[in-house]
Design a protein around this motif. Sequence first.
Motif, mmCIF file in Angstrom:
data_model
loop_
_atom_site.group_PDB
_atom_site.id
_atom_site.type_symbol
_atom_site.label_atom_id
_atom_site.label_comp_id
_atom_site.label_asym_id
_atom_site.label_seq_id
_atom_site.Cartn_x
_atom_site.Cartn_y
_atom_site.Cartn_z
ATOM 1 N N SER A 272 -15.157 -0.137 5.129
ATOM 2 C CA SER A 272 -14.172 0.612 4.539
ATOM 3 C C SER A 272 -13.082 0.919 5.203
ATOM 4 O O SER A 272 -12.510 2.067 5.079
ATOM 5 C CB SER A 272 -15.011 1.758 3.592
ATOM 6 O OG SER A 272 -15.903 1.413 2.745
ATOM 7 N N VAL B 110 -6.000 4.887 -0.904
ATOM 8 C CA VAL B 110 -7.064 4.739 -1.720
ATOM 9 C C VAL B 110 -7.071 3.553 -2.524
ATOM 10 O O VAL B 110 -5.989 3.137 -3.112
ATOM 11 C CB VAL B 110 -6.986 5.843 -2.694
ATOM 12 C CG1 VAL B 110 -8.055 5.921 -3.783
ATOM 13 C CG2 VAL B 110 -7.317 7.339 -1.915
ATOM 14 N N ASP C 294 -9.018 1.219 -5.458
ATOM 15 C CA ASP C 294 -9.994 1.135 -6.407
ATOM 16 C C ASP C 294 -10.926 2.459 -6.482
ATOM 17 O O ASP C 294 -12.129 2.242 -6.536
ATOM 18 C CB ASP C 294 -10.922 -0.239 -6.384
ATOM 19 C CG ASP C 294 -10.039 -1.358 -6.556
ATOM 20 O OD1 ASP C 294 -8.792 -1.356 -7.314
ATOM 21 O OD2 ASP C 294 -10.310 -2.481 -5.948
ATOM 22 N N GLN D 231 -11.673 4.409 -3.861
ATOM 23 C CA GLN D 231 -12.258 4.402 -2.713
ATOM 24 C C GLN D 231 -11.266 4.646 -1.477
ATOM 25 O O GLN D 231 -10.203 4.045 -1.514
ATOM 26 C CB GLN D 231 -13.163 3.178 -2.366
ATOM 27 C CG GLN D 231 -13.727 3.120 -0.751
ATOM 28 C CD GLN D 231 -14.627 1.948 -0.782
ATOM 29 O OE1 GLN D 231 -14.284 0.714 -1.302
ATOM 30 N NE2 GLN D 231 -15.747 2.009 0.084
ATOM 31 N N THR D 232 -11.578 5.398 -0.605
ATOM 32 C CA THR D 232 -10.819 5.664 0.530
ATOM 33 C C THR D 232 -11.009 4.868 1.518
ATOM 34 O O THR D 232 -12.154 4.325 1.986
ATOM 35 C CB THR D 232 -11.078 7.201 0.977
ATOM 36 O OG1 THR D 232 -10.991 8.148 0.186
ATOM 37 C CG2 THR D 232 -10.156 7.723 2.535
#
Length: 300
Positions: free
Chosen positions: A225, A278, A280, A282-283
């Motif tokens: 991520s 960010v 969707d 998510q970070t």
Amino acid sequence: MTINRDDNIIGVKSTESAKEQLFNMIGMQSVKDVLEAYDVRDKQSTSNYTDLTASRLNPNLPKTEKKAEMIHFVLTGNPGTGKTTVAKLIGQMFYEMGYLESGHVVEVNRSQLIGEYIGQTAIKTADYIQRAMGGVLFIDEAYTLKRSDYNDHDFGQEAIDTLLKAMDQYKGKFIVVAAGYPKEMDTFINSNPGLQRRFTEKIHIEDYTAKEMYEILLLHAKKNSVKFSDELLQKLPNFCENWVNSADEKWGNAREAVVLINHMIRNWKKDADAKSIVEDGQTIGILEEKHIPESLLDNL
């Protein structure tokens, strides 16, 4: 001697088919060339292995009488080239083709096969072989079973003899994947005509190129991520070129990419001015040039 049957079993079969995993692999052209020749899901037969036409993923293919074909692999490559990953892929692939009953992988090394006294090695080796029935017995650093620097009291040959007997006795019941460094594995296999005859396939996995290391970095960044800043992304191909060209004998191929991403993430977390976005919901952390370990900055 009793061994916990939950020990040494590595990985689980992926939700992706083996063919999909093979297609999505970065690099590993030699692996793709060999394993694609066994893929029978879109074929009515193969020239050498007609018993593999009954695929678990395509049960409508005509089923033939099961034959006891001997299929075993030697994998050679430097550290971090993905030998364990390939062993797991072989297990799933031959399970999907109907050759293996389960496709699980039992990983062992010399210390787990060799006993301390006469007769113990045969028992230990046979036990692991039985645990691998229906799947793959993956022997890492297999060349250590027999090396010139071992004395007469070494029981490596006992393990080899037990393995050779089982490969004959249980044709079509399991697959042995013996892995290790190229030079050492060549010496090991060539030291015994029985090994040469029984290992029907040899695959050498090349070190990753700079382009492939670039792709691996992007892949592991996504898995964690994070992503690279636009500025760093432009410099990354040249970074990988210099990085690969400066590799020494300790170079770990894909492991180097994992270590680098983890190090950069730690630096990002400690950075008071760290950036993120960010996407969707998510970070996503933004890795910048300042997050690269100082020891690698010269590669930019």
